[in-house]
Design a protein around this motif. Structure first.
Motif, mmCIF file in Angstrom:
data_model
loop_
_atom_site.group_PDB
_atom_site.id
_atom_site.type_symbol
_atom_site.label_atom_id
_atom_site.label_comp_id
_atom_site.label_asym_id
_atom_site.label_seq_id
_atom_site.Cartn_x
_atom_site.Cartn_y
_atom_site.Cartn_z
ATOM 1 N N MET B 152 -5.757 -12.253 34.991
ATOM 2 C CA MET B 152 -5.184 -11.436 33.915
ATOM 3 C C MET B 152 -4.139 -12.247 33.149
ATOM 4 S SD MET B 152 -5.607 -8.281 32.965
ATOM 5 C CE MET B 152 -5.363 -8.568 31.223
ATOM 6 N N ASP B 154 -4.066 -15.524 32.986
ATOM 7 C CA ASP B 154 -4.808 -16.551 32.248
ATOM 8 C C ASP B 154 -5.290 -15.988 30.921
ATOM 9 O OD1 ASP B 154 -4.527 -18.712 33.848
ATOM 10 O OD2 ASP B 154 -6.477 -18.583 34.819
ATOM 11 N N LEU B 155 -5.743 -14.740 30.972
ATOM 12 C CA LEU B 155 -6.213 -14.083 29.756
ATOM 13 C C LEU B 155 -5.094 -14.025 28.725
ATOM 14 C CD1 LEU B 155 -8.964 -12.728 29.172
ATOM 15 C CD2 LEU B 155 -7.824 -10.554 29.510
ATOM 16 N N GLY B 156 -3.891 -13.720 29.197
ATOM 17 C CA GLY B 156 -2.739 -13.704 28.306
ATOM 18 C C GLY B 156 -2.464 -15.082 27.728
ATOM 19 N N ARG B 157 -2.642 -16.111 28.561
ATOM 20 C CA ARG B 157 -2.343 -17.471 28.103
ATOM 21 C C ARG B 157 -3.375 -17.970 27.103
ATOM 22 N NH1 ARG B 157 -2.230 -21.127 32.795
ATOM 23 N NH2 ARG B 157 -1.692 -22.647 31.222
ATOM 24 N N VAL B 158 -4.627 -17.541 27.282
ATOM 25 C CA VAL B 158 -5.669 -17.951 26.341
ATOM 26 C C VAL B 158 -5.260 -17.582 24.912
ATOM 27 C CG1 VAL B 158 -7.998 -17.408 25.528
ATOM 28 C CG2 VAL B 158 -7.612 -17.914 27.936
ATOM 29 N N PHE B 159 -4.615 -16.418 24.780
ATOM 30 C CA PHE B 159 -4.246 -15.962 23.439
ATOM 31 C C PHE B 159 -2.827 -16.348 23.074
ATOM 32 C CE2 PHE B 159 -7.586 -13.156 24.984
ATOM 33 C CZ PHE B 159 -8.541 -13.423 24.023
ATOM 34 N N ASN B 160 -2.256 -17.287 23.837
ATOM 35 C CA ASN B 160 -0.907 -17.768 23.579
ATOM 36 C C ASN B 160 0.097 -16.626 23.447
ATOM 37 O OD1 ASN B 160 -1.135 -20.606 23.588
ATOM 38 N ND2 ASN B 160 -2.278 -20.479 21.669
ATOM 39 N N ALA B 161 -0.094 -15.575 24.245
ATOM 40 C CA ALA B 161 0.812 -14.441 24.167
ATOM 41 C C ALA B 161 2.185 -14.850 24.703
ATOM 42 C CB ALA B 161 0.262 -13.278 24.979
ATOM 43 N N ILE B 166 3.521 -10.376 27.542
ATOM 44 C CA ILE B 166 2.838 -10.221 28.823
ATOM 45 C C ILE B 166 3.620 -9.232 29.681
ATOM 46 C CG2 ILE B 166 2.116 -11.441 30.930
ATOM 47 C CD1 ILE B 166 0.552 -12.567 28.751
#
Lengths: 254, 255
Positions: B152, B154-161, B166
């Motif tokens: 989860m 990682d998913l946030g990091r993919v979108f540079n959140a 987060i």
């Protein structure tokens, strides 16, 4: 899109070098612990490669790139959000207006056979349906590259075969020209699944992960259920099996 | 929501047991010749509740204020400390050993010190309740904020959140059921703290009433005070359960 990766002993990947064409569906098969998932995360920019480089669409990957959609083994939907809100999460995380992407999210859900399930909570859906919602989430921002890490690994065999067909349909194997399709890098344990889905299968050996075989799958598209029963399908399976185990006949492996 | 019929089917054994215990108690006192100052009969407790000369409203108000104040203080401070611990490893290293130390202190032993420092009043009793009840909130908040699936994140990091996003979108909702379950413990701890505070130093409140009945041997009044305390405790506990139902319905068991 091309990627080339080679990294040190920490990541347990060695001498991996390959390039993937745009619109290509490539599967990565290998034993547990060969570094398939690590490689996928390096491609996504989520883990640093100690040596080597990854290039996506001509740009070197050094940090997470927003041009990718990721699907993991578990759906990892947020339990407190409805399915629609889960699909819209990437918009919020990427700082885009979720209201604008709502029609697209609803369209994706419909395409994935989840029309009407938008307002439901994840726990109200079956595992297969949750994974389809996760696929919709990965597709929301229309990324050119889709990274899938054993996405059907947690599903039962029948649902799994269904999902493979669904994935190809959503990918646009029938409707879209090859260049218009998304590039897919698909990690799996299953040789038949890899053969069924892919244009190309890359077999990785155990630690340190190396490329043991790189095989083009020249089976006709669109793929059908009947394809699984053909001789060509069986031959490719056997060939990949041998590359994976290093054995020359099925018998010795058992 | 369950239908009334289903609820009454679920709870009639509880009610039956409660009625049976009350009846046995009354019978034991009436026929067993137990002296009133040792164990008052339920009926005399009832009389003390409604017809005695204790001004319940004032005492009830004081204690309720203390309990609610203690609960709110424990909740706010507990969540804030939990967020700080989950946010920064440096803060976690600084805070956690200190908080563990504070938690191992017998809080009751500090109550006389509060009297010396702050004198009589509502506030020291609130503080006692908060001190007893805040620790589970800190721990559960920190755990709930950290127990997020790595994929989860990682998913946030993919979108540079950004980190705060987060936190707001993923970590805090994830922690909510943890926090609410800690608040159930805090609800009871706040009651204990307020009463302990009143035992040590007070001029009003249900704990004060109990202490004064010791010298007058007016045991039925002490029992009546106990009834009020448990009413306040149950209402607060019920409010937290209701809050959990409204704020985190996804965390409840599937019916």
């Amino acid at each position: 899109m091309t990627y080339q990766a080679a990294s040190g002993p920490v990541e347990a990947l060695a001498g991996i070098s390959a390039s993937i064409g745009a619109g290509e569906f490539v599967s990565l098969v290998g034993p547990s612990g060969c570094g398939k998932s690590t490689l996928l995360r390096i491609v996504a920019g989520l883990r640093p490669a100690t040596r080597g480089t990854i290039t996506v669409a001509g740009r070197r990957v050094t940090q997470p790139i927003p041009d990718i959609g990721m699907v993991f083994q578990a759906p990892i939907l947020l339990k407190w959000r409805s399915i629609l809100e889960n699909v819209l999460l990437p918009a919020e995380l990427a700082g885009k207006d979720p209201a604008k992407l709502r029609p697209r999210a609803e369209q994706l859900l419909e395409m994935a056979g989840l029309a009407g399930f938008g307002p439901k909570l994840p726990r109200e859906l079956s595992g297969g349906m949750q994974q389809r919602a996760a696929l919709c989430r990965a597709l929301l921002l229309d990324p050119p590259l889709l990274l899938m890490d054993e996405p059907f690994g947690a599903l039962d065999a029948m649902t799994r075969d269904d999902m493979a067909l669904e994935l190809l349909r959503i990918w646009g194997e029938k409707d879209l020209a090859r260049e218009a399709r998304k590039t897919v890098l698909f990690v799996t344990h299953s040789i038949p699944e890899a053969v069924f889905l892919s244009d190309r299968v890359i077999v990785m050996s155990a630690r340190p992960g190396r490329i043991a075989a790189d095989l083009a799958i020249d089976l006709p598209r669109p793929r059908t259920v009947e394809l699984r029963a053909t001789e060509a399908f069986g031959k490719l399976n056997l060939e990949l099996f041998r590359a994976l185990t290093g054995k020359t006949s099925m018998g010795t492996a058992l | 929501m369950k239908k009334f019929g289903a609820i009454s089917r679920q709870y009639w054994p509880t009610l039956l047991l409660f009625a049976f215990l009350l009846a046995s108690w009354q019978a034991a006192v009436t026929f067993g010749n137990i002296r009133e100052y040792l164990l008052p009969a339920p009926l005399s407790v009832w009389n003390a509740l409604w017809h005695g000369d204790t001004a319940w409203a004032g005492h009830l108000w004081t204690t309720t204020l203390e309990i609610i104040g203690a609960f709110l203080m424990a909740a706010v401070v507990g969540v804030a400390l939990g967020v700080a611990i989950a946010w920064s490893p440096v803060l976690a290293n600084a805070l956690v050993p200190f908080l563990v130390f504070v938690n191992t202190l017998p809080k009751v032993a500090i109550a006389p010190l509060f009297l010396i420092w702050m004198g009589y009043g509502i506030f020291p009793n609130m503080l006692m309740g908060a001190l007893i009840g805040f620790f589970p909130v800190v721990i559960n908040t920190a755990v709930g904020l950290s127990q997020v699936e790595p994929d989860m994140l990682d998913l946030g990091r993919v979108f540079n959140a950004p980190k705060w996003k987060i936190f707001v979108k993923i970590r805090i909702p994830n922690a909510l059921p943890y926090i609410l379950s800690a608040l159930k413990i805090t609800a009871t701890a706040a009651v204990v703290g307020a009463i302990v505070g009143e035992f040590v130093a007070s001029q009003r409140g249900l704990g004060y009433v109990i202490v004064t009945t010791q010298s007058s041997m007016n045991t039925s009044v002490a029992f009546a005070a106990l009834v009020w305390i448990s009413v306040v405790g149950l209402v607060l506990y019920g409010a937290v359960v209701l809050l959990a139902h409204l704020w985190a319905p996804w965390a409840e068991g599937v019916d």
